[in-house]
Design a protein around this motif. Sequence first.
Motif, PDB file in Angstrom:
ATOM      1  N   GLY A 173      -4.470  -5.690   9.764  1.00  0.00           N
ATOM      2  CA  GLY A 173      -4.377  -4.847   8.576  1.00  0.00           C
ATOM      3  C   GLY A 173      -3.575  -5.478   7.452  1.00  0.00           C
ATOM      4  N   ALA A 174      -2.997  -4.611   6.612  1.00  0.00           N
ATOM      5  CA  ALA A 174      -2.294  -5.058   5.406  1.00  0.00           C
ATOM      6  C   ALA A 174      -0.899  -4.454   5.357  1.00  0.00           C
ATOM      7  CB  ALA A 174      -3.088  -4.677   4.158  1.00  0.00           C
ATOM      8  N   PRO A 175       0.051  -5.020   6.077  1.00  0.00           N
ATOM      9  CA  PRO A 175       1.418  -4.490   6.047  1.00  0.00           C
ATOM     10  C   PRO A 175       2.069  -4.731   4.694  1.00  0.00           C
ATOM     11  CG  PRO A 175       1.367  -6.576   7.207  1.00  0.00           C
ATOM     12  CD  PRO A 175      -0.061  -6.214   6.938  1.00  0.00           C
ATOM     13  N   LEU A 176       3.102  -3.959   4.420  1.00  0.00           N
ATOM     14  CA  LEU A 176       3.917  -4.201   3.232  1.00  0.00           C
ATOM     15  C   LEU A 176       4.859  -5.353   3.534  1.00  0.00           C
ATOM     16  CD1 LEU A 176       5.654  -1.568   1.001  1.00  0.00           C
ATOM     17  CD2 LEU A 176       6.917  -3.561   1.801  1.00  0.00           C
ATOM     18  N   LEU A 177       4.919  -6.310   2.630  1.00  0.00           N
ATOM     19  CA  LEU A 177       5.743  -7.504   2.824  1.00  0.00           C
ATOM     20  C   LEU A 177       6.851  -7.547   1.797  1.00  0.00           C
ATOM     21  CD1 LEU A 177       6.323 -10.318   4.035  1.00  0.00           C
ATOM     22  CD2 LEU A 177       4.591 -11.237   2.461  1.00  0.00           C
ATOM     23  N   HIS A 178       8.092  -7.736   2.285  1.00  0.00           N
ATOM     24  CA  HIS A 178       9.212  -7.899   1.347  1.00  0.00           C
ATOM     25  C   HIS A 178      10.345  -8.643   2.026  1.00  0.00           C
ATOM     26  CE1 HIS A 178      12.509  -5.107   2.619  1.00  0.00           C
ATOM     27  NE2 HIS A 178      11.541  -4.633   3.375  1.00  0.00           N
ATOM     28  N   ALA A 193      -0.072 -13.422  -3.413  1.00  0.00           N
ATOM     29  CA  ALA A 193      -1.081 -14.393  -2.999  1.00  0.00           C
ATOM     30  C   ALA A 193      -1.994 -13.835  -1.911  1.00  0.00           C
ATOM     31  CB  ALA A 193      -0.399 -15.671  -2.513  1.00  0.00           C
ATOM     32  N   LEU A 194      -1.418 -13.018  -1.026  1.00  0.00           N
ATOM     33  CA  LEU A 194      -2.188 -12.452   0.082  1.00  0.00           C
ATOM     34  C   LEU A 194      -2.825 -11.107  -0.263  1.00  0.00           C
ATOM     35  CD1 LEU A 194       0.285 -13.201   3.025  1.00  0.00           C
ATOM     36  CD2 LEU A 194      -1.722 -14.524   2.319  1.00  0.00           C
ATOM     37  N   GLY A 195      -2.469 -10.549  -1.421  1.00  0.00           N
ATOM     38  CA  GLY A 195      -2.981  -9.229  -1.795  1.00  0.00           C
ATOM     39  C   GLY A 195      -2.367  -8.095  -1.006  1.00  0.00           C
ATOM     40  N   LEU A 196      -1.118  -8.268  -0.558  1.00  0.00           N
ATOM     41  CA  LEU A 196      -0.441  -7.256   0.243  1.00  0.00           C
ATOM     42  C   LEU A 196       0.455  -6.369  -0.627  1.00  0.00           C
ATOM     43  CD1 LEU A 196       0.735  -9.377   3.318  1.00  0.00           C
ATOM     44  CD2 LEU A 196      -1.246  -7.840   3.178  1.00  0.00           C
ATOM     45  N   PRO A 197       0.654  -5.115  -0.228  1.00  0.00           N
ATOM     46  CA  PRO A 197       1.652  -4.295  -0.913  1.00  0.00           C
ATOM     47  C   PRO A 197       3.044  -4.877  -0.733  1.00  0.00           C
ATOM     48  CG  PRO A 197       0.868  -3.193   1.075  1.00  0.00           C
ATOM     49  CD  PRO A 197       0.010  -4.414   0.881  1.00  0.00           C
ATOM     50  N   THR A 198       3.943  -4.521  -1.635  1.00  0.00           N
ATOM     51  CA  THR A 198       5.297  -5.048  -1.570  1.00  0.00           C
ATOM     52  C   THR A 198       6.275  -4.010  -2.098  1.00  0.00           C
ATOM     53  OG1 THR A 198       6.648  -7.004  -2.085  1.00  0.00           O
ATOM     54  CG2 THR A 198       5.245  -6.159  -3.844  1.00  0.00           C
TER      55      THR A 198
END
Length: 240
Positions: A173-178, A193-198
């Motif tokens: 999936g698409a985890p939030l990255l920070h 770059a990955l299109g992930l939420p932050t």
Amino acid sequence: MFSVWIKACLNGGRPSPAPITPAELAGAALEAVEAGAAAVHVHPRDAAGRESLDGDDIGAAVTAIREACPGLPVGVSTGIWMTGGDPRRRADLVAGWQVRPDFASVNVEEPGFADLVRLLDRAGVGVEAGVWSPADVDALDGLPFLRILVEIIDVPAAEAVAAAEAILRRLPGAPLLHGENEACWPLIAHAGALGLPTRAGLEDTLTLPDGTPAADNAELLRQARTLWTDARRKHENTYG
């Protein structure tokens, strides 16, 4: 323009000038929304300014933000340090919340993680699971989550992306990255770059990408949106 889902982390454990009182949090939330935030995450305080899980303190902060920003998803921390490391005391306080946030973050590495996730889910509070290492991923199996947070803490800037990738490779999936402090800006760019939420805000950093002090949460949000978007555009231009 690429679409970025970004959450504002308004204060964390930081002292003033981070927003502390319900009124300050409400004002900061409104400014963050105007700067593009899709949700907010806060650490409510008691009368002495200490981070708190007490129902009155949670309710005051959540209510103030909702009044200032109707419809904005509001989340809180459940960091176990707020109860001196006592998971039972934490669970009792959370169970007593009369005004409930829309979501709450729970750190996988803290004792009582799974039980607290289930308690929050039964109460209708979405759970953000804070994953700090690849080993944390195994603890997620079979539990209900609103989203997964890949959180890189106490890692130098030059090592932040590699640390994040070690976790991301194990997650669907698409985890939030920070990231926090040095890792903050490299990982906002990597999320782009990955299109992930932050997320961005005074909990994660006090400085802008060039190292100058940030004026407030709104300035950090604006910088984060720009950095995320630039990184996404570069990725698309490179890889199509």
